[in-house]
Design a protein around this motif. Structure first.
Motif, PDB file in Angstrom:
ATOM      1  N   PHE A 125       0.819  -1.215   0.000  1.00 48.49           N
ATOM      2  CA  PHE A 125       0.000   0.000   0.000  1.00 48.49           C
ATOM      3  C   PHE A 125       0.856   1.269   0.000  1.00 48.49           C
ATOM      4  O   PHE A 125       0.693   2.135  -0.878  1.00 48.49           O
ATOM      5  CB  PHE A 125      -0.953  -0.045   1.195  1.00 48.49           C
ATOM      6  N   GLY A 137      -9.769  -5.876  -1.696  1.00 46.04           N
ATOM      7  CA  GLY A 137      -9.274  -4.658  -1.061  1.00 46.04           C
ATOM      8  C   GLY A 137      -9.247  -3.565  -2.116  1.00 46.04           C
ATOM      9  O   GLY A 137      -8.275  -3.436  -2.864  1.00 46.04           O
ATOM     10  N   THR A 138     -10.309  -2.792  -2.183  1.00 39.14           N
ATOM     11  CA  THR A 138     -10.454  -1.797  -3.244  1.00 39.14           C
ATOM     12  C   THR A 138      -9.309  -0.797  -3.233  1.00 39.14           C
ATOM     13  O   THR A 138      -8.750  -0.448  -4.281  1.00 39.14           O
ATOM     14  CB  THR A 138     -11.789  -1.052  -3.085  1.00 39.14           C
ATOM     15  N   ASP A 139      -8.944  -0.317  -2.044  1.00 40.35           N
ATOM     16  CA  ASP A 139      -7.914   0.710  -1.930  1.00 40.35           C
ATOM     17  C   ASP A 139      -6.540   0.210  -2.367  1.00 40.35           C
ATOM     18  O   ASP A 139      -5.832   0.885  -3.127  1.00 40.35           O
ATOM     19  CB  ASP A 139      -7.849   1.240  -0.496  1.00 40.35           C
ATOM     20  N   ALA A 148     -10.280  -3.679  -8.828  1.00 37.79           N
ATOM     21  CA  ALA A 148     -10.704  -2.732  -7.795  1.00 37.79           C
ATOM     22  C   ALA A 148     -12.152  -2.299  -7.969  1.00 37.79           C
ATOM     23  O   ALA A 148     -12.879  -2.106  -6.988  1.00 37.79           O
ATOM     24  CB  ALA A 148      -9.787  -1.511  -7.806  1.00 37.79           C
ATOM     25  N   GLY A 164     -16.844  -2.559  -2.703  1.00 40.01           N
ATOM     26  CA  GLY A 164     -15.918  -1.615  -2.097  1.00 40.01           C
ATOM     27  C   GLY A 164     -15.496  -2.061  -0.705  1.00 40.01           C
ATOM     28  O   GLY A 164     -16.326  -2.210   0.188  1.00 40.01           O
ATOM     29  N   GLU A 212     -12.111  -1.834   2.292  1.00 36.77           N
ATOM     30  CA  GLU A 212     -10.782  -1.431   2.732  1.00 36.77           C
ATOM     31  C   GLU A 212      -9.955  -2.686   2.961  1.00 36.77           C
ATOM     32  O   GLU A 212     -10.420  -3.645   3.568  1.00 36.77           O
ATOM     33  CB  GLU A 212     -10.881  -0.592   4.002  1.00 36.77           C
ATOM     34  N   TYR A 213      -8.734  -2.665   2.487  1.00 37.34           N
ATOM     35  CA  TYR A 213      -7.974  -3.916   2.418  1.00 37.34           C
ATOM     36  C   TYR A 213      -7.672  -4.522   3.777  1.00 37.34           C
ATOM     37  O   TYR A 213      -7.511  -5.738   3.900  1.00 37.34           O
ATOM     38  CB  TYR A 213      -6.697  -3.720   1.601  1.00 37.34           C
ATOM     39  N   SER A 247      -6.006   1.750   5.877  1.00 37.47           N
ATOM     40  CA  SER A 247      -6.569   2.725   4.949  1.00 37.47           C
ATOM     41  C   SER A 247      -7.782   3.397   5.579  1.00 37.47           C
ATOM     42  O   SER A 247      -8.536   2.772   6.322  1.00 37.47           O
ATOM     43  CB  SER A 247      -6.976   2.023   3.650  1.00 37.47           C
ATOM     44  N   TYR A 264     -11.307   4.224   0.274  1.00 40.24           N
ATOM     45  CA  TYR A 264     -10.773   3.844  -1.032  1.00 40.24           C
ATOM     46  C   TYR A 264     -11.119   4.838  -2.140  1.00 40.24           C
ATOM     47  O   TYR A 264     -10.714   4.665  -3.286  1.00 40.24           O
ATOM     48  CB  TYR A 264     -11.268   2.451  -1.435  1.00 40.24           C
ATOM     49  N   GLU A 267      -7.896   6.525  -3.845  1.00 42.01           N
ATOM     50  CA  GLU A 267      -7.143   5.617  -4.716  1.00 42.01           C
ATOM     51  C   GLU A 267      -7.896   5.337  -6.015  1.00 42.01           C
ATOM     52  O   GLU A 267      -7.296   5.293  -7.098  1.00 42.01           O
ATOM     53  CB  GLU A 267      -6.853   4.293  -3.995  1.00 42.01           C
TER      54      GLU A 267
END
Length: 285
Positions: A114, A199-201, A252, A257, A259-260, A273, A276, A279
C-alpha cells in the motif's frame, strides 16, 4: 487459495523474464557511481541558467540513494550501499511464488504494497511533470533503477488478474527484531487480497502506481507549463506496466468496495486505509 495464472498473465510473465533484454533494458548507471557527499561542504551559490546547483543535484541523488538502502532480495553488482546484503531470499515460498526483491518498509524488514504503491505513483508523476531536473542532475539512470526495483516487485506481487499480495512478513515478529539483514527472523508469511477477500484501496493504489509509471516510460506530456518527463522512454516497459494497471483497476472496481485491512487485518496494523475513494480517483486518471 492461489490459482494458476490466466493466459494473459502468463504472457506478462514471459515479458517480465525479458526485462534484461534490449527492448526493456534500463538505463546504464553512471561510472563512477554517484555517492552522497559530506554534509560539511557548506552552501554553494547557484550558477544560474540551465546548470543546476550541485547541492540540489546531490540532494536529489541522496533521495534516490535512500531507496537503494531499503532494497530487499538479491542485490545487483551495482549496489552502492556497503552495509546492505542479499536478504529475505525465501519470500513467497509459503505461496509457491517468488516474492523476493522490493523495498523494506522504513527501518523494518516487512514489505508493504500500500505505501509502496503511493511512493511509486508520486515519484513517477513528479518525474513526468518535472523530469528534466533528473536529467540535469545526471540522476535519471538512478531514477530508472529505483523505479524498476519497486515496479518489478509489484508485478511479482500481482500474479493473477484478481490477486495482489499486500504484505510480506509479520509486523509483530519484525518489530521485535533489531538486528541486521542477514539474520531476519521467520516465518515471513505472504498476505494477499483476491476475488473472495478484496481490497479496493490496495488494488486501486497499485493500479495508480502502474498507470503513472506507464505514462512516464511512455514519455507522455500533460502540460507545457512543466519541464516534461525525464529521459527514460521505453514503450515496451510502459505497455507491460499499463497491462497490470488495467487488470488491477478492473479488480478494484468490480469487487464490492472494501478497505484492504478488512480482508488482511495484519496489514492494517501498520498501514490501515481510511477509505478507497482517493485511490479509485487517482487510478482512474
Amino acid at each position: 487459495m492461489y490459482k494458476i495464472p490466466s493466459r494473459p498473465l502468463m504472457w506478462s510473465y514471459l515479458l517480465l523474464l525479458l526485462l534484461s533484454g534490449p527492448a526493456v533494458a534500463q538505463l546504464p548507471l553512471p561510472q563512477p557511481p554517484f555517492m552522497p557527499q559530506n554534509a560539511s561542504a557548506g552552501a554553494i551559490t547557484s550558477p544560474g541558467g540551465s546548470v543546476p546547483n550541485p547541492q540540489w543535484s546531490s540532494l536529489l541523488g541522496n533521495l534516490l540513494y535512500f531507496y537503494e538502502a531499503q532494497r530487499s532480495g538479491k542485490l545487483p553488482a551495482t549496489n552502492r550501499v556497503a552495509w546492505r546484503n542479499d536478504s529475505a531470499l525465501s519470500d513467497g515460498q509459503d505461496v509457491h511464488l517468488d516474492l523476493t526483491g522490493g523495498y523494506y518498509d522504513a527501518g523494518d524488514y516487512i514489505k508493504c504494497t500500500f505505501p509502496l504503491s503511493f511512493t511509486l505513483m508520486s515519484i513517477c508523476w513528479g518525474a513526468t511533470d518535472f523530469g528534466k531536473g533528473y536529467d540535469l542532475a545526471n540522476q535519471t539512470p538512478y531514477l530508472d533503477d529505483m523505479l524498476r526495483w519497486g515496479l518489478n516487485w509489484l508485478m511479482k506481487a500481482h500474479p493473477t488478474d484478481n490477486t495482489l499480495f499486500v504484505q510480506v512478513a509479520d509486523g509483530d515478529t519484525d518489530n521485535a527484531y533489531w538486528g541486521g539483514d542477514q539474520t531476519i527472523p521467520g516465518p515471513r508469511p505472504s498476505y494477499q487480497i483476491n476475488g473472495t477477500s478484496p481490497g479496493t484501496d490496495a488494488a486501486a493504489g497499485a493500479a495508480a502506481a502502474f498507470a503513472a509509471c506507464s505514462n512516464l516510460y511512455q514519455n507522455r506530456v500533460f502540460s507545457n507549463s512543466y519541464s516534461g518527463p525525464a529521459t527514460l522512454q521505453n514503450s515496451t516497459y510502459a505497455s507491460l506496466l499499463l497491462q497490470h494497471a488495467q487488470q488491477l483497476y478492473t479488480f478494484a472496481t468490480s469487487a464490492p468496495g472494501t478497505e484492504y485491512q478488512d480482508s488482511v487485518p495484519q496489514a492494517g496494523e501498520a498501514y490501515a486505509s481510511s477509505g478507497y475513494g482517493d485511490e479509485l480517483a487517482i487510478a482512474a486518471l
